[in-house]
Motif scaffolding. Sequence first.
Motif, PDB file in Angstrom:
ATOM      1  N   UNK A  78       0.773  -1.239   0.000  1.00 25.35           N
ATOM      2  CA  UNK A  78       0.000   0.000   0.000  1.00 25.35           C
ATOM      3  C   UNK A  78       0.807   1.293   0.000  1.00 25.35           C
ATOM      4  N   UNK A  79       2.106   1.247  -0.296  1.00 27.44           N
ATOM      5  CA  UNK A  79       2.877   2.501  -0.283  1.00 27.44           C
ATOM      6  C   UNK A  79       2.343   3.504  -1.308  1.00 27.44           C
ATOM      7  N   UNK A  80       2.033   3.056  -2.537  1.00 31.64           N
ATOM      8  CA  UNK A  80       1.527   3.980  -3.548  1.00 31.64           C
ATOM      9  C   UNK A  80       0.080   4.368  -3.275  1.00 31.64           C
ATOM     10  N   UNK A  81      -0.711   3.474  -2.719  1.00 31.23           N
ATOM     11  CA  UNK A  81      -2.085   3.821  -2.351  1.00 31.23           C
ATOM     12  C   UNK A  81      -2.076   4.941  -1.310  1.00 31.23           C
ATOM     13  N   UNK A  82      -1.142   4.873  -0.362  1.00 31.95           N
ATOM     14  CA  UNK A  82      -0.984   5.933   0.643  1.00 31.95           C
ATOM     15  C   UNK A  82      -0.675   7.270  -0.040  1.00 31.95           C
ATOM     16  N   UNK A  83       0.228   7.260  -0.992  1.00 32.80           N
ATOM     17  CA  UNK A  83       0.602   8.482  -1.713  1.00 32.80           C
ATOM     18  C   UNK A  83      -0.599   9.038  -2.480  1.00 32.80           C
ATOM     19  N   UNK A  84      -1.300   8.154  -3.176  1.00 35.36           N
ATOM     20  CA  UNK A  84      -2.459   8.606  -3.947  1.00 35.36           C
ATOM     21  C   UNK A  84      -3.510   9.197  -3.005  1.00 35.36           C
ATOM     22  N   UNK A  85      -3.805   8.511  -1.896  1.00 35.68           N
ATOM     23  CA  UNK A  85      -4.824   8.973  -0.954  1.00 35.68           C
ATOM     24  C   UNK A  85      -4.473  10.350  -0.396  1.00 35.68           C
ATOM     25  N   UNK A  86      -3.231  10.542   0.033  1.00 31.60           N
ATOM     26  CA  UNK A  86      -2.803  11.847   0.571  1.00 31.60           C
ATOM     27  C   UNK A  86      -2.945  12.938  -0.482  1.00 31.60           C
ATOM     28  N   UNK A  87      -2.511  12.635  -1.715  1.00 36.19           N
ATOM     29  CA  UNK A  87      -2.552  13.625  -2.791  1.00 36.19           C
ATOM     30  C   UNK A  87      -4.000  13.931  -3.184  1.00 36.19           C
ATOM     31  N   UNK A  88      -4.845  12.904  -3.217  1.00 32.81           N
ATOM     32  CA  UNK A  88      -6.260  13.101  -3.547  1.00 32.81           C
ATOM     33  C   UNK A  88      -6.944  13.955  -2.490  1.00 32.81           C
TER      34      UNK A  88
END
Length: 150
Positions: free
Chosen positions: A45-55
């Motif tokens: 989930x490292x990229x999911x975390x990045x996407x969620x924060x950016x979204x």
Amino acid sequence: MTLAQKTIEIATAQIGIEEIPRNSNAGPEVEIYLRSVGLGKGYAWCMAFIYWCTQKASLQMNAKNPLKKTGGVLDQYHSRPLLVKKTPQPGDVFIMDFNNGTGHAGFVEKIAGNTIYTIEGNTNDSGGREGYKVARRKRDIKTVKAFLRL
């Protein structure tokens, strides 16, 4: 405030979030990150975390999220060539490539010489790519393939 600054602010507020149980790629917050890219529990989930924060930052600032909705580090990298930079600045997303189809990513918080100070999801105290928490890390710039500028 820039999108990158707002995103870092949101990521900072997540430091300390852990998987439940550890090493499961699951737990209430982790599953929210994964759902933001259309994945269920159990995925890295490292990229999911990045996407969620950016979204979340994009919505708060009424801005467009420049990232692709994906949980794949290398998918994100390959799909966003216009964001790719070779030298980091605070707020960038770092991309690591382990040459076997796997990668790891996180946010650059600050830079000191050849060291980047980061905020990462799915890491651990040894800086692994399959960890269990959101935490601050430091990494050698030489270990990074590229940076994505938000």
